[in-house]
Design an enzyme around this catalytic site. Structure first.
Site, short mmCIF file in Angstrom:
data_model
loop_
_atom_site.label_atom_id
_atom_site.label_comp_id
_atom_site.label_asym_id
_atom_site.label_seq_id
_atom_site.Cartn_x
_atom_site.Cartn_y
_atom_site.Cartn_z
N GLU A 80 44.05 43.53 -28.63
CA GLU A 80 43.77 43.64 -27.20
C GLU A 80 42.42 43.04 -26.80
O GLU A 80 41.39 43.71 -26.84
CB GLU A 80 43.81 45.11 -26.74
CG GLU A 80 43.54 45.26 -25.25
CD GLU A 80 43.60 46.71 -24.73
OE1 GLU A 80 43.81 47.63 -25.54
OE2 GLU A 80 43.42 46.89 -23.53
N LYS A 134 47.92 42.24 -26.50
CA LYS A 134 47.79 43.02 -25.26
C LYS A 134 46.66 42.44 -24.42
O LYS A 134 45.49 42.80 -24.60
CB LYS A 134 47.51 44.49 -25.61
CG LYS A 134 47.24 45.37 -24.40
CD LYS A 134 47.35 46.84 -24.72
CE LYS A 134 46.92 47.68 -23.54
NZ LYS A 134 47.29 49.09 -23.69
#
Ligand code: 13P
Length: 343
Positions: free
Chosen positions: A177, A219
Site C-alpha cells: 500500500e 492497494k
C-alpha cells in the site's frame, strides 16, 4: 502454504463482486472515529463495534477479506468465539496490518516513513498461526512544495518490498500500500505525476527484492485532485486518468488493485470504482476496493455506540458493501443510494 495457495488467496480476495474491508484502525485512529460519534475508546466498545460489522448477515456476499489490527486478531466476540472464527463462518478471509505506523523522514520533517520491519518475520509466523492469510503495510507519500523527495519514495519502496518478500516467505499474501495522500490543494495532474513516480519506484524495488507479483495485491490511491483543490475532476475523468496511470505502471501479473478510499465520501469512492470498471477497455487486473472509512462511515453513524442500534449499523454496512459489490462490475448507480431501504 504452498506458492499456489498464495496465488489462490490473492485471487479469492479479488473474486468478482467482492472486495476487502479495512478494519485495522490503530487505537489512535479508532479513537478519532469514535470521537465523531461520541463513543469512548475502550476495549469493550472496540470489540462491540467490530463484532457488529463482522456478524453482519450476508456480508460475505460482497466482502472477501477483512484487515484486522493486532488487538482484534486476538479478540473474541461477546460469546467467546474468536473473531477469526466469526469471519471464517461468513466465508471471509482474515488479514492483519503489520506496519507499526509512520514517523517523520529524517531530514524532511513533512514527509513520512513507515516503521515495523524489525522482528517482522517472527510476528508474521505468529499471525499466520492466529489465522491471518494476508497482510497490509501502508506507506504514506505527501504531495507538497518540492515533495515527495526521491529519498522518501526510495525509503518507502524499500520497506514495502522487504515486507512483501517476508510475507511471501512466511506464507502470507502481502498487500502493498503506497498511499499518495489527498491532503492539499494539488491538481489531479500533479497526483497523476506523483502516483506514477511512486508506482515506478515501488515496482522496480519489488522486482529487486524478488517479490512474486502473482502472490500480492496492490492497494493504491486513485488519481484525484487534492481535497482543498478548487478544481475537482468528474467521476469519468478520475476513472480514466486512474486506469491510464495504472496501465502504464502496474504489471499485468498482479492479480488485483484494491483501492483505499483515502478521505473520499462513501458515494464518491463507490462511484469512482464503478466508473473504472465500466470503461470500455478491459483491464489486466481486477479493480476492487479495500476501503476503511468509505465502508464504515455510515455504519458508525447508525450505531452510535448503542446496542439498540446494532441492526441499523449492520444494515448500513450491508448496503454500502452491496453498492461497492455492484461497483466491481460497473453496475453502481446513484439511484441505488435511494433505493436501498433505510434501517
Ligand atoms: P481508507 O479507505 O479509510 O483510506 O482506509 C483504507 C486503509 O486501510 C488505509 O490504510
Amino acid at each position: 502454504m504452498t506458492s499456489n495457495e498464495l496465488e489462490l488467496t490473492a485471487q479469492a480476495l479479488v473474486a468478482p463482486g467482492k472486495g476487502i474491508l479495512a478494519a485495522d484502525e490503530s487505537h489512535g485512529t479508532i479513537e478519532k472515529r469514535f470521537k465523531g460519534i461520541g463513543v469512548a475508546n475502550t476495549e469493550e466498545n472496540r470489540r462491540d463495534y467490530r463484532e457488529m460489522l463482522f456478524r453482519t448477515k450476508g456480508a460475505g456476499e460482497f466482502i472477501s477479506g477483512v484487515i484486522l489490527f493486532d488487538e482484534t486478531i486476538r479478540q473474541k466476540a461477546k460469546d467467546g468465539t474468536p473473531f477469526t472464527k466469526v469471519l471464517a463462518a461468513q466465508g471471509v478471509i482474515p488479514g492483519i496490518k503489520v506496519d507499526a505506523g509512520t514517523v517523520a523522514l529524517p531530514g524532511s520533517p513533512n514527509e513520512k516513513r513507515t516503521q515495523g520491519l524489525d522482528g517482522l518475520r517472527e510476528r508474521l509466523t505468529e499471525y499466520r498461526g492466529l489465522g491471518a492469510r494476508f497482510a497490509k503495510w501502508r506507506a504514506v507519500i505527501t504531495i507538497g512544495d518540492r515533495i515527495p523527495s526521491s529519498a522518501c519514495l526510495r525509503d518507502n519502496a524499500y520497506s514495502l518490498a522487504v515486507y512483501a518478500a517476508l510475507c511471501q516467505e512466511q506464507g502470507i499474501v502481502p498487500i502493498v500500500e503506497p498511499e499518495v495522500l489527498m491532503d492539499g490543494g494539488h491538481t489531479l495532474e500533479r497526483c497523476y505525476e506523483v502516483t506514477t513516480e511512486t508506482l515506478h519506484t515501488v515496482f522496480s524495488t519489488l522486482h529487486h527484492q524478488g517479490v512474486v507479483l502473482e502472490r500480492m495485491l496492490l492497494k493504491p490511491n486513485m488519481v484525484i485532485a487534492g481535497k482543498e483543490s478548487k478544481v475537482q475532476a468528474s467521476v469519468q475523468q478520475v476513472a480514466e486518468e486512474t486506469v491510464k496511470c495504472f496501465r502504464r505502471m502496474v504489471p499485468a501479473a498482479v492479480p488485483g488493485i484494491v483501492f483505499l478510499s483515502g478521505g473520499q465520501t462513501s458515494p464518491q469512492a463507490t462511484a469512482n470504482l464503478s466508473a473504472m470498471n465500466a470503461l470500455p477497455t478491459s483491464h489486466p487486473w481486477q479493480l476492487s476496493f479495500s476501503y476503511g472509512r468509505a465502508l464504515q462511515d455510515e455504519a458508525l453513524k447508525a450505531w452510535k455506540g448503542q446496542a439498540a442500534n446494532v441492526s441499523a449499523g449492520q444494515k448500513a454496512f450491508y448496503n454500502r458493501a452491496k453498492m461497492n459489490g455492484a461497483a466491481r462490475s460497473g453496475r453502481y448507480s446513484e439511484k441505488m443510494e435511494r433505493e436501498l431501504v433505510p434501517a
